[in-house]
Design an enzyme around this catalytic site. Sequence first.
Site, PDB file in Angstrom:
ATOM      1  N   LYS A 108      -2.812   1.653  -2.369  1.00 55.87           N
ATOM      2  CA  LYS A 108      -3.040   0.463  -1.540  1.00 55.87           C
ATOM      3  C   LYS A 108      -4.425  -0.059  -1.913  1.00 55.87           C
ATOM      4  O   LYS A 108      -5.435   0.599  -1.658  1.00 55.87           O
ATOM      5  CB  LYS A 108      -2.993   0.824  -0.050  1.00 55.87           C
ATOM      6  N   ALA A 195      -2.855  -3.998   9.418  1.00 57.73           N
ATOM      7  CA  ALA A 195      -4.115  -4.282  10.121  1.00 57.73           C
ATOM      8  C   ALA A 195      -3.933  -5.116  11.385  1.00 57.73           C
ATOM      9  O   ALA A 195      -3.281  -6.148  11.381  1.00 57.73           O
ATOM     10  CB  ALA A 195      -5.131  -4.954   9.220  1.00 57.73           C
TER      11      ALA A 195
END
Lengths: 268, 122
Positions: A108, A195
Site C-alpha cells: 500500500k 481512511a
Amino acid sequence: MSSLNHSLSTSADTPLVIAGKSFKNRFFLGTGKFKNKSDLAESIRLSGTEIVTVALRRIDLERHEDNILEYIPDHVTLLTNTSGARTADEAVRIARLAEASGCGKWIKIEVINDSKYLLPDNQETLKATEILAAEGFIVLPYVSPDLYIARQLVKAGAATIMPLGSLIGSNQGLKTRELIQVLIEEIDIPIVVDAGIGAPSHAAEAMEMGADAVLVNTAVATAGHPPLLAEAFSMATHAGRMAYLSQLPERKNLADASSPLTGFLYEQ
Amino acid sequence: MRTGVFTHKNSHYDTIRKPGQKEIHNAQTLMLPSTPAYGRFRNYLLFGPNCFKMTSMKITINGTMREFGESLSLNEIVEQFCKTNSRVIAELNGTIVKNPCWNDIMIKEGDKLELVTFVGGG
C-alpha cells in the site's frame, strides 16, 4: 432466514479480485494502534478479514517485542504500507525491504509529507506506483480522490485505487463522498475506501455507493471492545455490498406513499 | 571482500542486487561454507593475523553508533539484538542483504546497518 440471506448474498456476488487473487470478505483491517495483540488477533478472527495492513519500522534494539506477524494467520494476505515515506524514493525503499522479508509483494503506497493533515502526496504516490508496478509489486496506492491521478495510476499498473474518505484517524466518515463516487463510476479497477471510516454505517455507505472494499484501522483499534466493532464493520461492509447489488431505488425529494392510495374505508 | 574475492569457476551468481545497488553474491551458491568461523578464517587468509588485533569497531545500527570489541558477522549482530531473526530485514550501507547471506558478511568499521521488521500499521 439467515441461511437464506447468506445464500442470496453469496450467489448474487462475485469475489473481489485483486491481482488475480480472490477475496470473499470486503473488509480490510489495519493493525496499528491496538492496545494489545490479542485484541488484534480476535478482531481478525471475528471480522473474517482476508487482507490486513502492516508497517515497517526499525527494530527497537533495547526491547525484545513480539512480532506482529505472529498474530496474523497465514491465510490472511499481508499488505505492507509505506508509512513514514515522504517521497516516492522512500516508499520504493520500504517496499523493497518488505519484499526482502519474503512476505509478499503487496504494497500500500502511502506517501505523506504533511504532518498536520497527513494527506497523501498524489504526485509522489504516482511516481512510486510506476516504479514498483514495473518491478512486479502489487501496488495499492492511497490517494486523495482525484479522477486524473486515478487514471494515471491505472495506467501505471496500480492494482486498486484507495481514496481517502476523510482525514486519517478522524472517524469523520465519507467527507469526500462525491469524489469517490466519480472514481467508482469511471475507474475500472477496484476502489477501496480508506481512511476516516469511523463507524460501520460509514462502511455500509461506501459499499452501497459501489465501492469494492473498505479499509478500517483507527476506529476498530481504539474502540472500547475492538473485536466487537471489527465484526460489526465486517457485517456492515457485507450489508452495504448486498444493498449495492440489490440496485437500491433512487432517493426522492417528495413523499411517495408505501400503502395503496385507493380503497380507503371512507370512500363513497 | 564482500564483492567477490572468492569466485568459483562456472559458478552461478545468485545476485540479490536491486537496480543501482552494489552486487552481493550469495556464497552458498558458490559452494563455500557459510559460518561466522569461516568468515574469520577468510579474513585471516586475506589480512593475516592482524585482523584479530582489532580493538574496537564502530558501526551505526538503526541510527545509533555502537562499538564492538571483535569482528562480527551480520548474523551475529542480528542474533545479538533481535529476539528472532525470521522477521528481520537487514540493509547494510543502503543495500538489502537477504538472510541466507548473513553469515558470509563480516561487519566492518564505519558500516551503516538498518534492521527493520513489521509492526502494526494502517
